[in-house]
Write an enzyme that holds these catalytic residues in place. Structure first.
Site, PDB file in Angstrom:
ATOM      1  N   SER A   8       0.844  -1.195   0.000  1.00 18.94           N
ATOM      2  CA  SER A   8       0.000   0.000   0.000  1.00 18.94           C
ATOM      3  C   SER A   8       0.878   1.242   0.000  1.00 18.94           C
ATOM      4  CB  SER A   8      -0.911  -0.004   1.224  1.00 18.94           C
ATOM      5  OG  SER A   8      -1.669   1.178   1.276  1.00 18.94           O
ATOM      6  N   HIS A  33      -0.570  -1.036  -4.437  1.00 19.54           N
ATOM      7  CA  HIS A  33      -1.940  -0.773  -3.984  1.00 19.54           C
ATOM      8  C   HIS A  33      -2.112   0.722  -3.737  1.00 19.54           C
ATOM      9  CE1 HIS A  33      -5.742  -2.238  -2.252  1.00 19.54           C
ATOM     10  NE2 HIS A  33      -5.634  -1.208  -1.418  1.00 19.54           N
ATOM     11  N   ASP A  35      -5.000   3.505  -2.489  1.00 25.17           N
ATOM     12  CA  ASP A  35      -6.309   3.754  -1.893  1.00 25.17           C
ATOM     13  C   ASP A  35      -6.811   5.139  -2.283  1.00 25.17           C
ATOM     14  OD1 ASP A  35      -6.823   1.364  -0.336  1.00 25.17           O
ATOM     15  OD2 ASP A  35      -5.114   1.967   0.895  1.00 25.17           O
ATOM     16  N   GLY A 145      -9.883   3.139   9.860  1.00 23.07           N
ATOM     17  CA  GLY A 145     -10.273   2.930  11.253  1.00 23.07           C
ATOM     18  C   GLY A 145      -9.767   1.607  11.790  1.00 23.07           C
ATOM     19  N   ASP A 178      -7.085  -7.280   2.698  1.00 24.63           N
ATOM     20  CA  ASP A 178      -6.595  -5.935   2.993  1.00 24.63           C
ATOM     21  C   ASP A 178      -7.049  -5.544   4.391  1.00 24.63           C
ATOM     22  OD1 ASP A 178      -5.840  -3.283   3.005  1.00 24.63           O
ATOM     23  OD2 ASP A 178      -7.169  -2.659   1.394  1.00 24.63           O
TER      24      ASP A 178
END
Length: 223
Positions: A8, A33, A35, A145, A178
């Site tokens: 990520s 990756h 996001d 979170g 993930d």
């Protein structure tokens, strides 16, 4: 099945992004990756879509784009120019137009993925499996979170998806996990059928340690 490492990039040093990508090239990772979040589906923002072409311009590593935006059909055209050769996953929880989105991604040369939060039942995949290339299972909820503990529910969910793919003769579809993917989580989820792992601060991005060495360690650990 080959183990697919997908670090990520949001966990990397964003002030030295090109240098971080060069490390991933040295580590011979399979995917990067990315996001994409705007607070409509998550509680935070992260990388904007315009980061995608910037990364594509400096590396040949395919991208693994995880879109966490409500009603992504509103902005699907933003992603289509960058789909070719990359995986692009959208959440089934936030759109009524998943079939159309998948079709558009595929038409643009992309590999379509469907993402599910931990409590989303796997039966929603049944009509989509003939058309997709990846199932992205979140070990918790989308965003940044707290993550759910890797319990039997999550492990059984991975196994159910693998069983569905076998039954429908689509074992070529990647099952990616993930969310807090440590070395141990990667091993346990692989045992249930996962073969791609989004890697962050629980695994390869650790202070004072080499990303290259940790990627190599993970590959050996998963053998």
């Amino acid at each position: 099945m080959k183990d697919i490492l997908s670090p990520s990039i949001m966990c990397a040093d964003l002030l030295n992004l090109e240098g971080e990508i060069r490390k991933l090239e040295e580590a011979k990772v399979d995917l990067i990756h990315i996001d994409i979040m705007d607070t409509t589906f998550t509680d935070t923002t992260m990388l904007p879509p315009k980061i995608i072409p910037l990364i594509m311009n400096i590396t040949d590593i395919p991208l693994d784009v995880h879109v966490m935006i409500s009603e992504p059909e509103r902005i699907i055209n933003t992603f289509l120019p960058y789909c070719n050769g990359n995986y692009v996953s959208f959440h089934v929880e936030v759109t009524k137009e998943m079939a159309s989105i998948i079709q558009q991604v595929k038409k643009a040369g992309g590999k379509a993925g469907v993402a599910l939060n931990s409590a989303t039942p796997v039966y929603v995949l049944e009509e989509l499996i003939p058309h997709i290339d990846m199932v992205l299972l979140i070990l918790g909820d989308a965003g940044t979170g707290p993550r759910q503990i890797l319990d039997e529910q999550l492990l059984n969910k991975i196994a159910k998806v693998r069983e569905m793919l076998i039954k429908m003769d689509r074992e070529d579809i990647i099952i990616e996990v993930d969310g807090g993917v440590s070395f141990e989580v990667a091993r346990r989820t692989k045992e249930k059928g996962a073969n791609a792992f989004v890697l962050g601060t629980s695994s390869i991005y650790q202070p004072g340690k080499s990303v290259v060495e940790l990627c190599n360690y993970l590959r050996e650990y998963l053998k």
